[in-house]
Every structure is written in C-alpha cells, then in structure tokens.
Design a protein around this motif. Structure first.
Motif, mmCIF file in Angstrom:
data_model
loop_
_atom_site.group_PDB
_atom_site.id
_atom_site.type_symbol
_atom_site.label_atom_id
_atom_site.label_comp_id
_atom_site.label_asym_id
_atom_site.label_seq_id
_atom_site.Cartn_x
_atom_site.Cartn_y
_atom_site.Cartn_z
ATOM 1 N N GLN A 47 5.797 -5.544 -11.908
ATOM 2 C CA GLN A 47 5.744 -4.239 -11.242
ATOM 3 C C GLN A 47 4.563 -3.411 -11.759
ATOM 4 O O GLN A 47 3.803 -2.848 -10.978
ATOM 5 C CB GLN A 47 7.054 -3.487 -11.466
ATOM 6 N N VAL A 48 4.401 -3.355 -13.062
ATOM 7 C CA VAL A 48 3.299 -2.588 -13.655
ATOM 8 C C VAL A 48 1.956 -3.204 -13.275
ATOM 9 O O VAL A 48 1.001 -2.497 -12.927
ATOM 10 C CB VAL A 48 3.456 -2.500 -15.193
ATOM 11 N N LEU A 49 1.883 -4.519 -13.303
ATOM 12 C CA LEU A 49 0.641 -5.213 -12.952
ATOM 13 C C LEU A 49 0.240 -4.920 -11.516
ATOM 14 O O LEU A 49 -0.913 -4.558 -11.236
ATOM 15 C CB LEU A 49 0.815 -6.720 -13.185
ATOM 16 N N ILE A 50 1.174 -5.046 -10.591
ATOM 17 C CA ILE A 50 0.860 -4.796 -9.179
ATOM 18 C C ILE A 50 0.460 -3.338 -8.970
ATOM 19 O O ILE A 50 -0.486 -3.040 -8.240
ATOM 20 C CB ILE A 50 2.042 -5.190 -8.271
ATOM 21 N N MET A 51 1.159 -2.419 -9.623
ATOM 22 C CA MET A 51 0.800 -1.006 -9.491
ATOM 23 C C MET A 51 -0.650 -0.779 -9.912
ATOM 24 O O MET A 51 -1.402 -0.085 -9.234
ATOM 25 C CB MET A 51 1.712 -0.122 -10.340
ATOM 26 N N HIS A 52 -1.053 -1.386 -11.023
ATOM 27 C CA HIS A 52 -2.424 -1.188 -11.488
ATOM 28 C C HIS A 52 -3.431 -1.883 -10.576
ATOM 29 O O HIS A 52 -4.547 -1.374 -10.389
ATOM 30 C CB HIS A 52 -2.562 -1.643 -12.942
ATOM 31 N N LEU A 53 -3.072 -3.001 -9.986
ATOM 32 C CA LEU A 53 -3.968 -3.647 -9.016
ATOM 33 C C LEU A 53 -4.125 -2.768 -7.771
ATOM 34 O O LEU A 53 -5.230 -2.658 -7.217
ATOM 35 C CB LEU A 53 -3.444 -5.032 -8.638
ATOM 36 N N LEU A 54 -3.029 -2.146 -7.344
ATOM 37 C CA LEU A 54 -3.112 -1.217 -6.209
ATOM 38 C C LEU A 54 -4.003 -0.022 -6.552
ATOM 39 O O LEU A 54 -4.861 0.383 -5.752
ATOM 40 C CB LEU A 54 -1.721 -0.736 -5.808
ATOM 41 N N LYS A 55 -3.804 0.547 -7.727
ATOM 42 C CA LYS A 55 -4.633 1.670 -8.146
ATOM 43 C C LYS A 55 -6.103 1.250 -8.200
ATOM 44 O O LYS A 55 -6.986 1.997 -7.766
ATOM 45 C CB LYS A 55 -4.176 2.189 -9.519
ATOM 46 N N PRO A 85 -0.468 -0.869 1.820
ATOM 47 C CA PRO A 85 0.194 -1.781 2.765
ATOM 48 C C PRO A 85 1.703 -1.840 2.527
ATOM 49 O O PRO A 85 2.174 -1.660 1.404
ATOM 50 C CB PRO A 85 -0.433 -3.143 2.466
ATOM 51 N N LEU A 86 2.447 -2.106 3.590
ATOM 52 C CA LEU A 86 3.905 -2.202 3.492
ATOM 53 C C LEU A 86 4.346 -3.413 2.684
ATOM 54 O O LEU A 86 5.380 -3.382 2.040
ATOM 55 C CB LEU A 86 4.535 -2.253 4.882
ATOM 56 N N SER A 87 3.564 -4.487 2.754
ATOM 57 C CA SER A 87 3.873 -5.673 1.948
ATOM 58 C C SER A 87 2.697 -5.941 1.014
ATOM 59 O O SER A 87 1.578 -5.478 1.249
ATOM 60 C CB SER A 87 4.172 -6.888 2.830
ATOM 61 N N CYS A 88 2.975 -6.670 -0.015
ATOM 62 C CA CYS A 88 1.979 -6.893 -1.071
ATOM 63 C C CYS A 88 0.710 -7.539 -0.509
ATOM 64 O O CYS A 88 0.777 -8.605 0.114
ATOM 65 C CB CYS A 88 2.578 -7.761 -2.171
ATOM 66 N N PRO A 89 -0.439 -6.910 -0.724
ATOM 67 C CA PRO A 89 -1.687 -7.459 -0.196
ATOM 68 C C PRO A 89 -2.281 -8.585 -1.053
ATOM 69 O O PRO A 89 -3.303 -9.163 -0.691
ATOM 70 C CB PRO A 89 -2.615 -6.236 -0.206
ATOM 71 N N PHE A 90 -1.626 -8.884 -2.164
ATOM 72 C CA PHE A 90 -2.131 -9.898 -3.084
ATOM 73 C C PHE A 90 -1.180 -11.092 -3.093
ATOM 74 O O PHE A 90 0.032 -10.927 -3.019
ATOM 75 C CB PHE A 90 -2.244 -9.350 -4.512
ATOM 76 N N THR A 91 -1.742 -12.271 -3.235
ATOM 77 C CA THR A 91 -0.898 -13.452 -3.412
ATOM 78 C C THR A 91 -0.463 -13.503 -4.876
ATOM 79 O O THR A 91 -1.091 -12.889 -5.747
ATOM 80 C CB THR A 91 -1.644 -14.749 -3.064
ATOM 81 N N LEU A 92 0.563 -14.260 -5.111
ATOM 82 C CA LEU A 92 1.026 -14.433 -6.491
ATOM 83 C C LEU A 92 -0.068 -15.069 -7.340
ATOM 84 O O LEU A 92 -0.280 -14.676 -8.491
ATOM 85 C CB LEU A 92 2.289 -15.291 -6.501
#
Length: 145
Positions: free
Chosen positions: A55-63, A127-134
C-alpha cells in the motif's frame, strides 16, 4: 505453574519452556493449542505486513507519477525501502507471493486514498484501477514517468 498460565503471565518464559520441551521431544507436555494460535497469528501478521508495505509503495509510485514537480529523495528512499522489505518477506515466506495479486486489488483503493490525501490532488486524477503491473511495482529500477 502450568504452561497455560505461563502463557498469560510471562509470554517470553512460555516460549522458552515450549522450545525446550520441543527440543527434548516432550510433545505431550507442550502447550499445543497456544502454539497453534501463535503460529497462525504469525502467518496473518506477515500477510498484513506485506499488504501494508505494498500500500505504501503504490501510494509513493502514484505520488511520483502524478506530482513530478515534488519528487524527492525521501520518496525514492521510501519506494526502495518498501521494495526491499517486500522482497525480504517473500524470501522468508515465498508462499506469500500468491497473495500479491489479490492484495494489489485490495490495497490499491487505499493507496489511491492516501495519495489523494498527501498530494491534495482530486481523486479523479488517479486511475480507478492500479496503473502499474505487479512486476513493475516490485522491479528495483521502475519509476513511473
């Protein structure tokens, strides 16, 4: 004092007594019910930690992607740290890898909420869904542009 009582009064002593009994092969004397509960709890803790770090990782990638003018070494350090900790969790417990796809769906909405709050950007920017792949999320050199 019984092992069941020791469990409630001195957890550390309870652990040491059960370890000793297990090593001596005295299986009939161990506190099996509490040991089972603790082992189950350990598994749940690792899964929660994996999801929290994701969760923290994705938040920082979004930022990073949606506020390029505010990118910082601190954000980069957080991204690297979360990836390192996720990698360590997966090295210790490879079967958690199977939980990542489900976790990605579950935590993305929370990551989006957190990114919205930290950036003050409207939620509709993301985006409504994650724009990054795992694979991208976990890749050591991936940073969204």
């Amino acid at each position: 004092m019984s092992l069941e009582a020791e469990y409630d009064l001195d957890f550390y002593a309870w652990i040491n007594q059960n370890v000793e009994l297990l090593r001596r092969g005295c299986l009939s004397e161990i506190d099996a019910e509490h040991i089972a509960q603790e082992l189950e709890s350990m598994g749940k803790r690792d899964r929660r930690q994996l999801r929290s770090r994701l969760q923290v990782l994705i938040m920082h990638l979004l930022k990073w992607q949606y506020q390029p003018d505010k990118q910082s070494q601190s954000w980069l350090a957080t991204i690297d740290h979360q990836r390192d900790q996720i990698e360590a969790l997966l090295l210790d417990s490879p079967s958690l890898r199977g939980d990542l796809e489900t976790a990605l769906v579950t935590v993305y909405s929370k990551s989006l909420r957190d990114a919205h709050r930290e950036t003050s950007l409207p939620e509709t920017v993301f985006p409504l869904s994650c724009p990054f792949t795992l694979a991208e999320i976990l890749a050591p050199d991936f940073l969204p542009s």
